[in-house]
Design a protein around this motif. Structure first.
Motif, PDB file in Angstrom:
ATOM      1  N   PHE A 587      -4.898  -2.341  40.492  1.00 32.53           N
ATOM      2  CA  PHE A 587      -5.574  -1.080  40.192  1.00 32.53           C
ATOM      3  C   PHE A 587      -5.777  -0.272  41.462  1.00 32.53           C
ATOM      4  O   PHE A 587      -6.126  -0.791  42.519  1.00 32.53           O
ATOM      5  N   ALA A 588      -5.521   1.042  41.332  1.00 32.47           N
ATOM      6  CA  ALA A 588      -5.786   1.950  42.434  1.00 32.47           C
ATOM      7  C   ALA A 588      -7.263   2.289  42.502  1.00 32.47           C
ATOM      8  O   ALA A 588      -7.805   2.577  43.578  1.00 32.47           O
ATOM      9  N   SER A 589      -7.922   2.257  41.355  1.00 38.02           N
ATOM     10  CA  SER A 589      -9.366   2.476  41.287  1.00 38.02           C
ATOM     11  C   SER A 589      -9.881   1.805  40.031  1.00 38.02           C
ATOM     12  O   SER A 589      -9.112   1.454  39.129  1.00 38.02           O
ATOM     13  N   LEU A 590     -11.196   1.628  39.968  1.00 42.34           N
ATOM     14  CA  LEU A 590     -11.805   0.959  38.816  1.00 42.34           C
ATOM     15  C   LEU A 590     -13.018   1.763  38.386  1.00 42.34           C
ATOM     16  O   LEU A 590     -14.132   1.561  38.871  1.00 42.34           O
ATOM     17  N   ARG A 591     -12.791   2.717  37.482  1.00 47.48           N
ATOM     18  CA  ARG A 591     -13.888   3.566  37.019  1.00 47.48           C
ATOM     19  C   ARG A 591     -14.678   2.924  35.900  1.00 47.48           C
ATOM     20  O   ARG A 591     -15.816   3.311  35.641  1.00 47.48           O
ATOM     21  N   GLU A 592     -14.043   1.977  35.228  1.00 49.54           N
ATOM     22  CA  GLU A 592     -14.719   1.220  34.181  1.00 49.54           C
ATOM     23  C   GLU A 592     -14.124  -0.176  34.156  1.00 49.54           C
ATOM     24  O   GLU A 592     -13.044  -0.415  34.709  1.00 49.54           O
ATOM     25  N   PRO A 593     -14.805  -1.148  33.563  1.00 44.51           N
ATOM     26  CA  PRO A 593     -14.305  -2.528  33.591  1.00 44.51           C
ATOM     27  C   PRO A 593     -12.926  -2.665  32.944  1.00 44.51           C
ATOM     28  O   PRO A 593     -12.552  -1.904  32.049  1.00 44.51           O
ATOM     29  N   ILE A 594     -12.177  -3.656  33.425  1.00 45.69           N
ATOM     30  CA  ILE A 594     -10.889  -4.032  32.842  1.00 45.69           C
ATOM     31  C   ILE A 594     -11.080  -5.366  32.128  1.00 45.69           C
ATOM     32  O   ILE A 594     -11.378  -6.376  32.765  1.00 45.69           O
ATOM     33  N   LEU A 596      -9.285  -8.233  30.269  1.00 46.15           N
ATOM     34  CA  LEU A 596      -7.950  -8.790  30.093  1.00 46.15           C
ATOM     35  C   LEU A 596      -7.896  -9.866  29.023  1.00 46.15           C
ATOM     36  O   LEU A 596      -6.818 -10.350  28.693  1.00 46.15           O
ATOM     37  N   GLY A 597      -9.031 -10.242  28.492  1.00 44.11           N
ATOM     38  CA  GLY A 597      -9.096 -11.290  27.474  1.00 44.11           C
ATOM     39  C   GLY A 597     -10.080 -12.356  27.881  1.00 44.11           C
ATOM     40  O   GLY A 597     -11.236 -12.363  27.473  1.00 44.11           O
ATOM     41  N   VAL A 598      -9.637 -13.260  28.745  1.00 44.26           N
ATOM     42  CA  VAL A 598     -10.527 -14.272  29.315  1.00 44.26           C
ATOM     43  C   VAL A 598     -11.221 -13.718  30.561  1.00 44.26           C
ATOM     44  O   VAL A 598     -12.410 -13.926  30.773  1.00 44.26           O
ATOM     45  N   LEU A 599     -10.481 -12.984  31.382  1.00 39.63           N
ATOM     46  CA  LEU A 599     -10.998 -12.420  32.629  1.00 39.63           C
ATOM     47  C   LEU A 599     -11.405 -10.966  32.414  1.00 39.63           C
ATOM     48  O   LEU A 599     -10.650 -10.175  31.837  1.00 39.63           O
ATOM     49  N   ARG A 600     -12.580 -10.646  32.904  1.00 40.27           N
ATOM     50  CA  ARG A 600     -13.058  -9.266  32.853  1.00 40.27           C
ATOM     51  C   ARG A 600     -13.444  -8.856  34.275  1.00 40.27           C
ATOM     52  O   ARG A 600     -14.250  -9.533  34.936  1.00 40.27           O
ATOM     53  N   ILE A 601     -12.829  -7.783  34.757  1.00 38.26           N
ATOM     54  CA  ILE A 601     -13.125  -7.256  36.082  1.00 38.26           C
ATOM     55  C   ILE A 601     -14.155  -6.143  35.901  1.00 38.26           C
ATOM     56  O   ILE A 601     -13.843  -5.070  35.378  1.00 38.26           O
ATOM     57  N   GLU A 602     -15.364  -6.412  36.317  1.00 46.12           N
ATOM     58  CA  GLU A 602     -16.470  -5.482  36.045  1.00 46.12           C
ATOM     59  C   GLU A 602     -16.527  -4.344  37.057  1.00 46.12           C
ATOM     60  O   GLU A 602     -16.649  -3.175  36.682  1.00 46.12           O
ATOM     61  N   VAL A 603     -16.446  -4.706  38.328  1.00 51.66           N
ATOM     62  CA  VAL A 603     -16.622  -3.741  39.412  1.00 51.66           C
ATOM     63  C   VAL A 603     -15.718  -4.157  40.561  1.00 51.66           C
ATOM     64  O   VAL A 603     -15.510  -5.349  40.795  1.00 51.66           O
ATOM     65  N   ALA A 604     -15.186  -3.171  41.275  1.00 49.76           N
ATOM     66  CA  ALA A 604     -14.439  -3.436  42.511  1.00 49.76           C
ATOM     67  C   ALA A 604     -14.781  -2.346  43.509  1.00 49.76           C
ATOM     68  O   ALA A 604     -15.000  -1.190  43.127  1.00 49.76           O
ATOM     69  N   ASP A 605     -14.817  -2.706  44.787  1.00 49.40           N
ATOM     70  CA  ASP A 605     -15.186  -1.714  45.799  1.00 49.40           C
ATOM     71  C   ASP A 605     -13.976  -1.007  46.405  1.00 49.40           C
ATOM     72  O   ASP A 605     -14.106  -0.272  47.375  1.00 49.40           O
ATOM     73  N   GLY A 606     -12.789  -1.239  45.825  1.00 48.97           N
ATOM     74  CA  GLY A 606     -11.588  -0.572  46.301  1.00 48.97           C
ATOM     75  C   GLY A 606     -10.389  -1.001  45.484  1.00 48.97           C
ATOM     76  O   GLY A 606     -10.526  -1.719  44.486  1.00 48.97           O
ATOM     77  N   ASN A 607      -9.209  -0.572  45.906  1.00 48.62           N
ATOM     78  CA  ASN A 607      -8.003  -0.926  45.169  1.00 48.62           C
ATOM     79  C   ASN A 607      -7.577  -2.349  45.501  1.00 48.62           C
ATOM     80  O   ASN A 607      -7.967  -2.914  46.523  1.00 48.62           O
TER      81      ASN A 607
END
Length: 721
Positions: A587-594, A596-607
């Motif tokens: 991801f180039a940015s994360l404006r909202e969670p991703i 994926l099914g089992v894994l959920r990426i809630e927040v990231a501080d960069g790409n």
């Protein structure tokens, strides 16, 4: 330089860093890069290599995919290590180094290796033709044997250097010679190439007791790397020189005379003959400008197709007469209509492709600093459309090059689509895919460089994920085949750069594509190429071959594979993979969670890239008790200097130690367990004490800046009790 001195120099680099740099960039502490046996990064049990013998020789199966001779109906997937060594990168290792290196390749999941520029290494510093350096030849032979012992097959270039095995040259890794062109035109050049095959491939390797050309480990010979006539002429294009070598004029005139018979007939076909151009006198010139469309250019392309196909046949016969039984390929770059027609006669198709290509290492070298997701993976689609269906397809070179800050994408984008397409070999290009340690005293090992992935933690993390997505087969092969129908010479246009249209290669992001000359009752891309990808996708949905629930929307830049496992979203700069055994996102940015099914990426501080994979052979993310978590951001050398604020133009590559950009992500794993823990893994596979632990719900913040140094790898473990 002694290892102790090198290590001390790297350690001094830590203290020499400016305090401000440490706010964002953290120096790698690892020195050894040899993955420990049994560690989470040792894939030799997860992806075991077998014995190489007559029954396991690689062949083209009945459906055109690579298989083993004893079971031709069962496709095999080959994950390739590029070995393009030169004196600047250390050259071929000694016997002990070769044993260690081959063993490490197997632990990293590689089961085939490509030897590239071997001719240049053998002839480095030699003054007489075919006077191979005896020590280098011994090291090459020993390495081949070591690879074979570790279950690693070989791909070998019949010719890489344009200097071949001629003595007296010191520019063997540069494109100054004309041998690749002359192979098509000159009997002496062809005899030279034939002798090169005899003196290297057809002579007995003392460490295997058999000539490489007869060895079951030799799966593919690329007759000559990147040797298309048009491409070679582009490489040699210089201001003030004709676009086409004068050596082409006479054979082109003979070809025209055979086709048209007279100057009058040719003039009627072209309409632009000069007064002094007479076919009967052999005075008709090739086009003066390759970038100007003309009937003359169209005929030149047709001439190239015939000449290249004839040359492939001659070269192939030489190898067969030596007793070679493996596959043969050539013309492994430039996906134009013309080169596609030349490749039509090959037994296997091989292609090279790069995102954000870099021309060299000199100050002033530049790249664009753009994402491959932003152009819908153009470098993948470009070669997907060059494949001929029903033949093995080999990616002999690809990379998303350093110092592009989005290169974490390569570990997902290319292997995911290679698996979806059902390609047979995937080879990320570099001097070598791994190194045994940081601090080797060679010019190309003193810092990360383009075409040198071994020292780059971001590229290495990508290769780790690729081994699982591609070789293990975590990403499923598409159930759809979308053929691009080919008629033949009538498909040539007056544009020498013409290739399959971008708006149609988008189909490769949904299902399997490739060229075919077979007429079939199926939905595909007809000639001429005036169709629209949206209309073809609509027809596939109407036929039931593509689910109506498929989310692909070409207009908005959203592409979902027919398997449902891959999603590319050009607007958000995101690429997602969701399979039973691996889930991942770039991801180039994360404006909202991703999610994926089992894994959920809630927040990231960069790409960056985040992936999680089951570490059991038949395990899944909902069952596995051990998982490999990868978190990759960016990496640079210490002291890198750029000429611009966007870091597009390099001034100085800097030195070791490598710096990893600090980053963190908040993750949730949809497992409820008794206990869980997350432990950093060093770049050598060492598992350190946990940095995150919990009971029940699995949720945590993960930083790549650990107490043990920055890393891209983590082990997630569950205790179900």
């Amino acid at each position: 330089m002694r290892v102790g001195v090198i290590v001390a120099a790297i350690a001094f680099g830590f203290s020499a860093l400016k305090a401000g740099a440490l706010d964002q960039w953290v120096p790698v502490r690892d020195i050894s890069l040899e993955v420990a046996a049994g560690s989470p990064l040792d894939f030799s049990s997860l992806l075991p290599n077998g014995t190489i013998d007559a029954g396991h020789r690689l062949v083209a199966g009945p459906e055109g995919q690579l298989a083993q001779a004893a079971s031709p109906e069962k496709p095999v997937r080959m994950f390739c290590a590029s070995l393009a060594w030169s004196p600047a990168s250390g050259g071929f290792p000694d016997h002990d180094g070769a044993d260690r290196y081959a063993r490490q390749l197997a632990r990293h999941g590689y089961n085939i290796a490509r030897l590239h520029f071997t001719d240049a290494s053998l002839m480095a510093g030699r003054q007489k033709d075919f006077d191979f350096d005896p020590e280098t030849l011994d090291r090459v032979h020993y390495l081949l044997a070591a690879l074979k012992r570790n279950g690693i097959y070989w791909i070998i270039d019949g010719l890489t250097s344009s200097r071949g095995a001629y003595g007296g040259y010191d520019d063997r890794w540069e494109a100054n010679g004309d041998l690749k062109l002359r192979l098509h035109l000159d009997e002496e050049a062809f005899a030279h190439w034939s002798m090169l095959q005899e003196t290297f491939l057809a002579r007995v390797n003392p460490y295997t007791g058999i000539a490489p050309i007869h060895d079951d480990a030799l799966a593919l010979i690329v007759l000559a790397n990147e040797n298309g006539i048009e491409f070679d002429s582009v490489v040699h294009e210089r201001t003030g020189k004709p676009h086409y070598d004068e050596a082409l004029a006479a054979p082109f005139n003979r070809w025209l005379e055979k086709r048209y018979g007279s100057t009058d007939a040719l003039s009627q076909a072209w309409g632009d003959l000069a007064n002094d151009e007479r076919l009967e006198a052999g005075k008709v010139r090739p086009p003066g400008n390759r970038y100007a469309d003309s009937a003359r250019m169209r005929d030149l392309q047709a001439f190239f197709v015939e000449m290249e196909q004839a040359t492939v046949a001659r070269m192939g016969k030489v190898l067969r007469d030596f007793g070679y039984r493996g596959l043969i390929s050539s013309y492994n770059n430039w996906p134009t209509v013309q080169t596609g027609l030349s490749r039509r006669v090959l037994e296997a198709i091989s292609m090279n492709s790069y995102h954000d290509w870099v021309g060299g290492y000199a100050p002033g070298s530049a790249l664009t600093q753009v994402s491959s997701i932003a152009d819908s993976a153009s470098y993948v689609r470009m070669i997907a459309a060059a494949r001929w269906l029903g033949k093995p397809f080999v990616v002999t070179e690809y990379d998303h090059l350093f110092w592009n800050r989005y290169r974490y994408e390569a570990g997902l984008v290319m292997p995911a689509y290679a698996a979806l397409q059902g390609w047979d070999v995937l080879c990320r290009h570099g001097h070598g895919p791994i190194a045994l340690s940081y601090g080797e005293p060679y010019p190309h090992k003193r810092a990360m460089l383009p075409y040198a992935i071994a020292l780059d933690p971001v590229a290495r993390a990508g290769e780790t994920v690729a081994a699982l997505l591609y070789r293990r087969g975590d990403v499923a092969v598409s159930a759809m085949r979308i053929p691009f129908f080919v008629r033949g010479e009538e498909d040539l246009s007056q544009d020498m750069q013409a290739r399959e249209p971008e708006h149609l290669t988008d189909l490769a992001l949904v299902g399997g594509i490739g060229l075919t000359d077979r007429v079939a009752d199926e939905i595909g891309v007809e000639q001429p190429r005036i169709q629209d990808a949206r209309a073809i996708l609509a027809a596939l949905r109407d036929s039931g071959r593509l689910s109506k629930a498929n989310r692909t929307d070409v207009a908005s830049g959203l592409y979902q594979s027919d398997t449902g496992q891959i999603l590319l979203d050009r607007r958000t700069g995101q690429f997602r993979v969701s399979t039973p055994a691996t889930e991942a996102a770039a991801f180039a940015s994360l404006r909202e969670p991703i999610d994926l099914g089992v894994l959920r990426i809630e927040v990231a501080d960069g790409n960056g890239l985040v992936s999680i994979s089951a570490l059991e052979e038949r395990g899944s993310l909902v069952q596995s008790r051990r998982m490999l978590l990868v978190f990759a951001t960016d990496a640079q050398n210490s002291g890198m200097v750029f000429r611009d604020s966007e870091e597009r133009i390099i001034e100085d590559f800097g030195t070791l130690p490598v710096l990893i950009r600090k980053g963190h992500v908040d993750l949730t794993i949809s497992r409820t367990v008794g206990k869980w823990q997350v432990s950093p893994i060093g770049l050598d596979g060492t598992v350190y004490p946990p940095v995150r632990t919990g009971v029940g719900r699995v949720a945590f913040r993960l930083s790549n800046d650990t107490p043990y140094g920055p890393t891209t790898y983590f082990l997630v473990e569950f205790d179900e009790r």
